[in-house]
Design a protein around this motif. Structure first.
Motif, PDB file in Angstrom:
ATOM      1  N   LYS A 144       0.651  -1.238  -0.030  1.00  0.00           N
ATOM      2  CA  LYS A 144      -0.038  -0.143  -0.130  1.00  0.00           C
ATOM      3  C   LYS A 144       0.921   1.374   0.182  1.00  0.00           C
ATOM      4  O   LYS A 144       0.770   2.294  -0.689  1.00  0.00           O
ATOM      5  CB  LYS A 144      -0.964  -0.011   1.292  1.00  0.00           C
ATOM      6  CG  LYS A 144      -1.726   1.111   1.313  1.00  0.00           C
ATOM      7  CD  LYS A 144      -2.359   1.187   2.646  1.00  0.00           C
ATOM      8  CE  LYS A 144      -3.231   2.591   2.744  1.00  0.00           C
ATOM      9  NZ  LYS A 144      -4.204   2.397   4.224  1.00  0.00           N
ATOM     10  N   HIS A 171      -2.813 -11.460   1.743  1.00  0.00           N
ATOM     11  CA  HIS A 171      -2.592  -9.940   1.861  1.00  0.00           C
ATOM     12  C   HIS A 171      -3.885  -9.186   1.967  1.00  0.00           C
ATOM     13  O   HIS A 171      -4.378  -8.422   1.101  1.00  0.00           O
ATOM     14  CB  HIS A 171      -1.926  -9.535   0.731  1.00  0.00           C
ATOM     15  CG  HIS A 171      -0.472  -9.773   0.422  1.00  0.00           C
ATOM     16  ND1 HIS A 171       0.674  -9.562   1.526  1.00  0.00           N
ATOM     17  CD2 HIS A 171       0.134 -10.732  -0.335  1.00  0.00           C
ATOM     18  CE1 HIS A 171       1.706 -10.036   0.996  1.00  0.00           C
ATOM     19  NE2 HIS A 171       1.537 -10.745  -0.026  1.00  0.00           N
ATOM     20  N   LYS A 172      -4.830  -9.717   2.837  1.00  0.00           N
ATOM     21  CA  LYS A 172      -6.247  -9.209   2.737  1.00  0.00           C
ATOM     22  C   LYS A 172      -6.427  -7.672   2.954  1.00  0.00           C
ATOM     23  O   LYS A 172      -7.185  -7.071   2.151  1.00  0.00           O
ATOM     24  CB  LYS A 172      -7.063  -9.791   3.859  1.00  0.00           C
ATOM     25  CG  LYS A 172      -7.237 -11.394   3.737  1.00  0.00           C
ATOM     26  CD  LYS A 172      -7.908 -11.745   4.786  1.00  0.00           C
ATOM     27  CE  LYS A 172      -8.450 -13.607   4.612  1.00  0.00           C
ATOM     28  NZ  LYS A 172      -9.011 -14.018   5.628  1.00  0.00           N
ATOM     29  N   ASN A 173      -5.431  -6.913   3.574  1.00  0.00           N
ATOM     30  CA  ASN A 173      -5.525  -5.423   3.668  1.00  0.00           C
ATOM     31  C   ASN A 173      -5.156  -4.871   2.341  1.00  0.00           C
ATOM     32  O   ASN A 173      -5.796  -3.836   1.829  1.00  0.00           O
ATOM     33  CB  ASN A 173      -5.042  -4.766   4.894  1.00  0.00           C
ATOM     34  CG  ASN A 173      -5.393  -5.243   6.288  1.00  0.00           C
ATOM     35  OD1 ASN A 173      -6.419  -5.369   6.395  1.00  0.00           O
ATOM     36  ND2 ASN A 173      -4.569  -5.483   7.359  1.00  0.00           N
ATOM     37  N   GLN A 176      -7.896  -5.365  -0.187  1.00  0.00           N
ATOM     38  CA  GLN A 176      -9.037  -4.463  -0.277  1.00  0.00           C
ATOM     39  C   GLN A 176      -8.586  -3.286  -0.474  1.00  0.00           C
ATOM     40  O   GLN A 176      -9.311  -2.477  -1.173  1.00  0.00           O
ATOM     41  CB  GLN A 176      -9.588  -4.575   1.449  1.00  0.00           C
ATOM     42  CG  GLN A 176     -10.694  -3.618   1.386  1.00  0.00           C
ATOM     43  CD  GLN A 176     -11.878  -4.209   0.669  1.00  0.00           C
ATOM     44  OE1 GLN A 176     -12.190  -5.607   0.642  1.00  0.00           O
ATOM     45  NE2 GLN A 176     -12.358  -3.397  -0.177  1.00  0.00           N
ATOM     46  N   TYR A 177      -7.254  -2.755  -0.413  1.00  0.00           N
ATOM     47  CA  TYR A 177      -7.191  -1.389  -0.748  1.00  0.00           C
ATOM     48  C   TYR A 177      -6.916  -1.147  -2.165  1.00  0.00           C
ATOM     49  O   TYR A 177      -7.321  -0.336  -2.929  1.00  0.00           O
ATOM     50  CB  TYR A 177      -5.705  -0.963   0.017  1.00  0.00           C
ATOM     51  CG  TYR A 177      -4.904   0.049  -0.916  1.00  0.00           C
ATOM     52  CD1 TYR A 177      -5.241   1.338  -0.208  1.00  0.00           C
ATOM     53  CD2 TYR A 177      -3.873  -0.014  -1.667  1.00  0.00           C
ATOM     54  CE1 TYR A 177      -4.561   2.534  -0.854  1.00  0.00           C
ATOM     55  CE2 TYR A 177      -3.189   1.106  -2.278  1.00  0.00           C
ATOM     56  CZ  TYR A 177      -3.731   2.429  -1.798  1.00  0.00           C
ATOM     57  OH  TYR A 177      -3.026   3.505  -2.278  1.00  0.00           O
ATOM     58  N   ASP A 180     -10.418  -1.006  -3.373  1.00  0.00           N
ATOM     59  CA  ASP A 180     -10.962   0.333  -3.406  1.00  0.00           C
ATOM     60  C   ASP A 180     -10.381   1.319  -4.168  1.00  0.00           C
ATOM     61  O   ASP A 180     -11.122   2.166  -4.306  1.00  0.00           O
ATOM     62  CB  ASP A 180     -10.751   0.637  -1.747  1.00  0.00           C
ATOM     63  CG  ASP A 180     -11.285  -0.304  -0.988  1.00  0.00           C
ATOM     64  OD1 ASP A 180     -12.213  -0.813  -1.230  1.00  0.00           O
ATOM     65  OD2 ASP A 180     -10.955  -0.179   0.487  1.00  0.00           O
ATOM     66  N   GLU A 263      -1.171 -10.981   7.958  1.00  0.00           N
ATOM     67  CA  GLU A 263      -0.744  -9.709   7.085  1.00  0.00           C
ATOM     68  C   GLU A 263       0.869  -9.748   6.810  1.00  0.00           C
ATOM     69  O   GLU A 263       1.683 -10.567   7.806  1.00  0.00           O
ATOM     70  CB  GLU A 263      -1.251  -8.624   7.745  1.00  0.00           C
ATOM     71  CG  GLU A 263      -2.717  -8.447   7.478  1.00  0.00           C
ATOM     72  CD  GLU A 263      -3.182  -8.459   5.898  1.00  0.00           C
ATOM     73  OE1 GLU A 263      -2.402  -7.630   5.047  1.00  0.00           O
ATOM     74  OE2 GLU A 263      -4.159  -8.951   5.493  1.00  0.00           O
TER      75      GLU A 263
END
Length: 277
Positions: A144, A171-173, A176-177, A180, A263
């Motif tokens: 990110k 790498h779920k976060n 999602q980033y 988005d 993560e």
């Protein structure tokens, strides 16, 4: 899902172009497996400068008998070629190796060259895209924070981020980033480099009367990823593409989701540069 996906299914990128949902990874592969992949129906090939086989990919494209517009070719800028001038030169070198007028998707292979070099390389991709040498630009192995620095510089965001993705490394976060921000996720190592001995994989393969690789690739498709399986074995090249006449039930998808090791790529089996500064 099973009724709406097929071998020819694509997803629209933020660049306006469509990318086939299933790709063929060619790391350590020569021309013959690529020709076999084209023969059984793949239309999306993923190579890189670092792989040293762009010329063989180009030969396979030329010998396939397929129309250029029906094939989607991805390659990547190697770290030693980062920086505006060197990256610009290496883009031309890749096109020459591939013997193509344009590349469908060009990625920054990794973020390991540091912020300044990363941004200069990204600017080189933007310029090459404007010149018609590339249709879509993206990144690989970016976290990110690496994408945020592109945003902070006021530059267009990547259309794609290619990262290691499989049930152990989700790498779920970051996923999602990317979602988005309209960034498509390509999944490398989607079949855990052939280490398919986990009892959950075996149980689901038995339940669906499929091989374990097909279970993992189907999971990847249902997560909205673009998986890039690789093989040099004709039977595996074909079976890895037989994904469209079944669907994992929600509870089975969730069982695979639960295998995530956390993560930061804790379950990574590859190099995992997404955490690089």
């Amino acid at each position: 899902m099973a009724e709406t996906l097929s071998f020819t299914s694509t997803v629209r990128l933020s660049s306006g172009y469509d990318i086939p949902l299933l790709g063929f990874g060619v790391y350590l592969n020569g021309k013959d497996p690529i020709l076999e992949a084209f023969k059984v129906g793949y239309r999306h090939v993923d190579t890189a400068q670092m792989y040293g086989n762009e010329a063989e990919v180009g030969e396979a494209v030329a010998q396939s008998g397929l129309k250029r517009e029906d094939i989607f070719i991805t390659t990547k800028i190697n770290s030693p070629n980062h920086g505006f001038e060197r990256a610009s030169q290496s883009i031309d070198e890749s096109l020459a190796e591939l013997k193509l007028d344009y590349v469908d998707l060009f990625l920054v292979h990794d973020p390991l060259s540091g912020k300044e070099q990363r941004l200069e390389t990204w600017k080189a991709l933007i310029a090459a895209k404007a010149a018609g040498k590339i249709r879509t630009i993206g990144v690989s192995n970016y976290g990110k924070h690496h994408i945020e620095e592109i945003k902070a510089a006021g530059l267009e965001l990547p259309s794609v981020n290619q990262i290691e993705l499989h049930p152990f490394c989700q790498h779920k976060n970051l996923v999602q980033y990317c979602k988005d921000n309209g960034i498509i996720l390509q999944a490398y190592c989607p079949i855990v480099r052939g280490d398919l001995s986990h009892p959950v994989f075996k149980a689901l393969a038995k339940k669906y009367n499929r091989d374990t690789a097909q279970i993992l690739l189907r999971w990847s498709l249902q997560k909205g990823f673009v998986p890039l399986p690789k093989s040099s074995t004709p039977s595996r090249i074909q079976s890895n593409a037989q994904l469209y006449d079944f669907e994992l039930a929600k509870e089975d998808e969730e069982t695979l989701d639960a295998l995530d090791k956390g993560e930061g790529g804790a379950g990574s089996i590859s190099w995992n540069p997404v955490v690089a500064p």
